[in-house]
Design an enzyme around this catalytic site. Sequence first.
Site, PDB file in Angstrom:
ATOM      1  CB  CYS A  16      -0.879   0.004   1.242  1.00 28.41           C
ATOM      2  SG  CYS A  16       0.140  -0.050   2.713  1.00 28.41           S
TER       3      CYS A  16
ATOM      4  CB  CYS B 126       4.486  -0.460   2.078  1.00 25.09           C
ATOM      5  SG  CYS B 126       3.261  -1.533   2.804  1.00 25.09           S
TER       6      CYS B 126
ATOM      7  CG  ASP C 263       4.784 -32.931  -8.988  1.00 25.01           C
ATOM      8  OD1 ASP C 263       4.994 -34.147  -9.011  1.00 25.01           O
ATOM      9  OD2 ASP C 263       5.505 -32.111  -8.407  1.00 25.01           O
TER      10      ASP C 263
ATOM     11  CG  ASP D 150       6.482 -31.867 -12.191  1.00 23.48           C
ATOM     12  OD1 ASP D 150       6.102 -33.031 -12.405  1.00 23.48           O
ATOM     13  OD2 ASP D 150       6.639 -31.386 -11.058  1.00 23.48           O
TER      14      ASP D 150
END
Lengths: 49, 732
Positions: free
Chosen positions: B29, B32, B437, B625
């Site tokens: 935001c 920050c 997976d 994968d």
Amino acid sequence: MNIIVILFPLALGLGLMGLGAFFWCMRSGQFADLEGAAWRVLQDDDKRD
Amino acid sequence: MAAQDLSVFVRHRDGGVASMELAVDGIRCAGCMQAIESGLGREPGILGARVNLALKRVSVEWREALLRPEAVVDKLAALGFKAYPFVPERQEDGAAAEERSLLRRLGVAGFASMNIMLLSVAVWSGNSADIDPTTRDFFHWLSALIALPTAAYAGRPFFESALRALKVGAVNMDVPITIGVVLALAMSVAETWNHGRHAYFDGVVMLLFFLLIGRYLDQLMRRRTRDLAGNLAALKAETATRLDADGNWTVTPIAAIAPGDRVLVRPGERVSVDGIVETGRSELDQSLVTGETAPVAIGHGERVHAGTLNLTGALTVHVEAAGQGTLLDEIDRLMSQAVGSRSRYVRLSDRAARLYAPVVHTLAAATFLGWFAWGLAWPEALMIAVTVLIITCPCALGLAIPAVQVVAASALFKRKIMLKEGDALERLAEADIAVFDKTGTLTLPEPDILNPEALPPERRAAIGALAAASNHPLAQALARALGGAPARTDVQEERGQGLSAGAGDDEQRLGSIVFCGAEAEAASVKALHPGASLIAYRHGGYRTVLALGQSLRPEARETIAALRAAGLEIAILSGDRSEAVAPIAAELGVTHVRAGLLPGDKLNLLDSMAANGRKVLMVGDGLNDAPALAGAHVSISPVSATHLAQAAADVVFLGDSLAPVAAALEIARKARGLMLQNLWFAVLYNAVAVPIAIAGLATPLVAAIAMSGSSLVVTLNALRARGRRAQSEAEA
């Protein structure tokens, strides 16, 4: 009718100025962060002591 | 501990000023943003800090003499933000330059269309009253003066793309655009020359303006994707311990490691490079690479791969590749085999263009021939045919899909999901079977405590401090699970047994079941968690046994349920042993399970599903994968995935929870629905506008209203892709 001869270059000139301003904004990186800019307006940047 | 070295990320400027770009985790935001900027600004030596909220990055400048780059990262950490430096892409680089040039063209086209419209409105109102023909000619010539250079400049991306397509004998959307623009301009100039009533300069420039908006959005989407991919790489923050020329070991970011360097891999560390072992012997856990969980012995001259976990001994590795990674030969071969299948997918916009171009050109030609046969002089007939081309020009079509993609991508980004390919949305929306997976995808990548009830809260700190003192991977995992307490220093380690501290009644032990004499407790835990590794703890007369193993990602059950509710079939394809897969599958209620698969088997199974007409969504993270991720119809990876898997995936999500998978599917389906709606709207619009144009009733005013109206409708419709529900949840 002769007024048009003055008014149209004037209108075009203003438009070109806008275009120039847009290019300047691009060059100075004003479109790099579109989200942050919206919040920066609200920031309280008073002098810290 | 060796020193950190971040100098590779620093850019040096004149006057002793250094600057660095950092990707920051947790900028959410404006608060920050201000905390970082003012916090860093207070530091002496730091000249300035600027946060980019859209990209979650901060760029910092400081006086080189006063600060080391590592200190900047420490200061950000002190402010509560984890920052990861990275090498930003240079402004002159392809995509950035392309985006800027499109934006410039867009600006010029916008300026020109506004000014020509100013003139045109005067002509239109004059035409219905009693405009002086000389004034009208003057206005038309002024319009031409603005329109011709604008079209030459702003239209270049379309002209070039059309020429490229024609050269190879193909037709794309830019061919009808180019023909329309050139014919309309030529006709308008001829009309102005002959003191005609209608000129289409405004229509042409407005068309270019709208098309450039679509083109720019498309480019913006691609650029944003690349920026986020840069952040992702930085957020992984991988480092290696490198042997410097002066004989010191330095912890160096992976980006600074070059082939030929030598790096040290301690026991318990993940290998971050590919290379050949020079000295040392050890065992490796290759589960992220091959899916197999049983350790493999390794020694001098053998090859190690990034992503494997070093278990028992320290290794010195001669680097062959870092960052990008060399591949296992087998994976390499499978990858090249897999990539072909995805390229067969034809984007929605291309499918629309293939239908569109021939229809429009036939219509225009038929209009010309029709009016000519009817007895109209050929210039008039040609003019009507050109108005058909202008009015059908695909400005709504050019906006229909990019606008939805951009809006949907930012909705996904708010939920920490990053889209890597624009057309992934379309493909994701089509998926009808989700293949998961197991290791690292359904489960968390790091082992966790499976029986927290066996761990009294008051003993957490004591066990954590003991575990942190050991390099053993199991102890390390336990220490991490207990929140990373600082290690005790007075600990003795007995190889292969465990750790002990203190003496007499106060003696604490952590280690194997036998070492702690906890056989009785172990039996019941083993029965409950058959696949897990057991670690025992004894303190005087107190004994407990903890089961460490892969725990499900948060919200895995809800996500599977949501995917089922969305009509997807669920399957698990794992490289792990079936004893390890079965409990997870049972817990999630998945029956379609295959275990013990090699990477090639996964790809073959996916191919056979595709051959049966299934659209497979593959969710995976391991190197094993990667071919399946590349070969699937669409694929998703968690951010913890290996480099190659992430590169092969279309979508990457952040965080531990599995929920983004279901969220991504929901948003993608909504987006595809809106894209189709937009395309149908464009068809409807043409169904109304084309007959008017063919009848010869389309004046420049009608063309302007139709064009801007349809573009506006399509854009507003695209904004709905934000999703009111998704939006409010993300903000909550």
